[in-house]
Design a protein around this motif. Structure first.
Motif, PDB file in Angstrom:
ATOM      1  N   TRP A 170      -3.962   5.537  -9.028  1.00 41.90           N
ATOM      2  CA  TRP A 170      -3.706   5.690  -7.643  1.00 41.90           C
ATOM      3  C   TRP A 170      -4.037   6.222  -6.353  1.00 41.90           C
ATOM      4  O   TRP A 170      -3.776   5.875  -5.540  1.00 41.90           O
ATOM      5  CB  TRP A 170      -1.910   5.326  -7.653  1.00 41.90           C
ATOM      6  N   LYS A 171      -4.789   7.376  -6.800  1.00 37.05           N
ATOM      7  CA  LYS A 171      -5.523   8.529  -6.418  1.00 37.05           C
ATOM      8  C   LYS A 171      -6.497   7.450  -5.375  1.00 37.05           C
ATOM      9  O   LYS A 171      -6.624   7.933  -3.796  1.00 37.05           O
ATOM     10  CB  LYS A 171      -6.081   9.080  -6.896  1.00 37.05           C
ATOM     11  N   THR A 172      -7.207   6.716  -6.161  1.00 39.67           N
ATOM     12  CA  THR A 172      -8.194   6.137  -5.722  1.00 39.67           C
ATOM     13  C   THR A 172      -8.059   5.080  -4.856  1.00 39.67           C
ATOM     14  O   THR A 172      -9.060   4.530  -3.318  1.00 39.67           O
ATOM     15  CB  THR A 172      -9.075   5.520  -6.830  1.00 39.67           C
ATOM     16  N   LEU A 173      -6.826   3.982  -5.045  1.00 40.53           N
ATOM     17  CA  LEU A 173      -6.510   2.816  -4.567  1.00 40.53           C
ATOM     18  C   LEU A 173      -6.262   3.953  -2.908  1.00 40.53           C
ATOM     19  O   LEU A 173      -6.739   3.636  -1.932  1.00 40.53           O
ATOM     20  CB  LEU A 173      -4.989   3.174  -5.157  1.00 40.53           C
ATOM     21  N   THR A 174      -5.705   4.971  -2.783  1.00 40.90           N
ATOM     22  CA  THR A 174      -5.091   5.426  -1.664  1.00 40.90           C
ATOM     23  C   THR A 174      -6.221   5.620  -0.896  1.00 40.90           C
ATOM     24  O   THR A 174      -6.173   6.316   0.439  1.00 40.90           O
ATOM     25  CB  THR A 174      -4.118   7.067  -2.401  1.00 40.90           C
ATOM     26  N   LYS A 175      -7.391   6.815  -1.553  1.00 42.31           N
ATOM     27  CA  LYS A 175      -8.797   6.245  -0.630  1.00 42.31           C
ATOM     28  C   LYS A 175      -9.225   5.261  -0.273  1.00 42.31           C
ATOM     29  O   LYS A 175     -10.295   5.530   1.884  1.00 42.31           O
ATOM     30  CB  LYS A 175      -9.952   6.831  -1.789  1.00 42.31           C
ATOM     31  N   ARG A 176      -8.775   4.290  -0.547  1.00 44.01           N
ATOM     32  CA  ARG A 176      -9.112   2.223   0.511  1.00 44.01           C
ATOM     33  C   ARG A 176      -8.482   2.168   1.246  1.00 44.01           C
ATOM     34  O   ARG A 176      -8.787   1.375   2.185  1.00 44.01           O
ATOM     35  CB  ARG A 176      -9.207   1.829  -1.004  1.00 44.01           C
ATOM     36  N   LEU A 177      -7.273   2.826   1.518  1.00 49.80           N
ATOM     37  CA  LEU A 177      -6.361   2.431   2.499  1.00 49.80           C
ATOM     38  C   LEU A 177      -6.003   2.535   4.126  1.00 49.80           C
ATOM     39  O   LEU A 177      -5.668   1.633   4.981  1.00 49.80           O
ATOM     40  CB  LEU A 177      -5.287   2.882   1.874  1.00 49.80           C
ATOM     41  N   PRO A 178      -6.650   3.902   3.935  1.00 44.98           N
ATOM     42  CA  PRO A 178      -7.144   4.096   5.430  1.00 44.98           C
ATOM     43  C   PRO A 178      -7.919   3.278   6.463  1.00 44.98           C
ATOM     44  O   PRO A 178      -7.443   2.195   7.405  1.00 44.98           O
ATOM     45  CB  PRO A 178      -7.579   5.187   5.578  1.00 44.98           C
ATOM     46  N   GLU A 179      -9.406   2.245   6.316  1.00 38.94           N
ATOM     47  CA  GLU A 179      -9.938   1.549   5.807  1.00 38.94           C
ATOM     48  C   GLU A 179      -9.648  -0.182   5.976  1.00 38.94           C
ATOM     49  O   GLU A 179      -9.353  -0.634   7.132  1.00 38.94           O
ATOM     50  CB  GLU A 179     -11.162   1.152   5.170  1.00 38.94           C
ATOM     51  N   SER A 180      -8.208  -0.615   5.357  1.00 50.08           N
ATOM     52  CA  SER A 180      -7.844  -1.955   5.943  1.00 50.08           C
ATOM     53  C   SER A 180      -6.716  -1.691   6.852  1.00 50.08           C
ATOM     54  O   SER A 180      -5.888  -2.504   6.786  1.00 50.08           O
ATOM     55  CB  SER A 180      -7.250  -2.033   4.151  1.00 50.08           C
TER      56      SER A 180
END
Length: 330
Positions: free
Chosen positions: A304-314
């Protein structure tokens, strides 16, 4: 004498099988079961609920179409009653007319059991004379129940009482309570294995993927109705999640937070629901309130932490770099 009895038994069995085959049901699937077809007079929603000691009963018994009606076809199942019944009701035939048209041309009708409800609340049931006892049906106001191969004659009356008693519940939950009452009264004489529930809209839908409001199946379980009841609760929680997602798309974080929060209250240990509640809080400017939730989720599963890093770009996480760093450090 014993040999003669065996011969008589074999001849009788062969005669019975030939009789069934001649009436077009020898090749049909068994689905000896109990079911309910119903319409909510207020919302217009229509539902089919079914349980059986047969694998994946929902794939052959339960049929429905928004704005048209619902069908349960069971005992020696002729699945054609589902789509053909819906077509007839869509063409303007009442539930009773559709059922009568189809049984009139069915050579195996004596082995069938059926329940129809149309979008006006008309109901029709049929129990063929060769259905295995205990077998009967009941036609009520906007609903009908059907049962065959039951342990006793108490099942159908129990279903009628439960459906009446739970009138304050949403249709899906009301149908499940009705089936639970059937099982408590005795249910299928063979036991239980699978169950299904579908709910369709009262009015036609524009898109085919919107046709079923609820579409749940338990194909193989020692307690199919309990599992179906649990799945319905999960379904309700994810309805909140879906509305939360739509609110996020519209940048309405207040509504998103309300919807995600409602889902989380239903399943407080569900990481998905916790996570998106935290995201809604963060996007709503309440990062400090979100941090403990992020910490709990990340400690359970680091992905979930890895996912969080990707969310701002989307665009799904709209916090400052500083706040993102605080979140990731949890």
């Amino acid at each position: 004498m014993k040999a003669l009895q065996i011969i008589v038994f074999l001849v009788a069995s062969l005669f019975s099988l030939n009789a069934i085959k001649a009436q077009g049901v020898y090749k049909d699937q068994f689905a000896h079961t109990f079911s309910i077809v119903a319409r909510d007079s207020i919302t217009g929603e229509m539902a089919v609920g079914v349980q059986s000691h047969w694998f994946s009963v929902g794939t052959i018994v339960a049929w429905g179409q928004s704005g048209v009606g619902v069908v349960a076809t069971q005992s020696f199942v002729n699945p054609a009653y589902g789509p053909e019944g819906l077509t007839l009701m869509q063409e303007g035939k009442s539930a009773k007319q559709a059922l009568e048209i189809l049984t009139a041309k069915d050579e195996g009708k004596n082995f069938r059991q059926l329940g129809f409800v149309d979008n006006k609340g008309n109901v029709a049931s049929f129990t063929g004379k060769n259905c295995v006892a205990s077998a009967e049906h009941f036609e009520g106001n906007n609903f009908a129940v059907q049962a065959n191969m039951m342990l006793n004659d108490n099942v159908v009356p129990a279903m009628v009482k439960a459906y009446t008693d739970y009138a304050d519940l949403p249709l899906a939950e009301r149908v499940v309570k009705t089936m639970l009452a059937a099982q408590e009264a005795g249910g299928d004489i063979r036991g239980k294995q699978s169950a299904a529930l579908i709910v369709v809209n009262g009015a036609p839908v524009e898109n085919t993927w919107e046709d079923k409001k609820v579409d749940l199946r338990v194909d193989d379980s020692p307690e199919p109705l309990q599992e179906l009841e649990r799945l319905l609760k999960v379904h309700r929680a994810y309805e909140h999640m879906n509305r939360g997602d739509l609110a996020v798309e519209a940048n309405d974080m207040t509504t998103a937070l309300e919807e995600y929060g409602a889902a989380q209250k239903m399943f407080p240990d569900n990481l998905e629901m916790k996570y998106w509640t935290a995201i809604a809080l963060a996007n709503g400017g309440k990062v400090n309130e979100a941090l403990p939730i992020f910490k709990d989720v990340f400690s359970s599963d680091g992905n979930w932490k890895t996912l969080t890093k990707r969310l701002p770009e989307s665009g799904l996480l709209t916090v400052s770099e500083g706040d993102l760093k605080k979140i990731i450090e949890q």
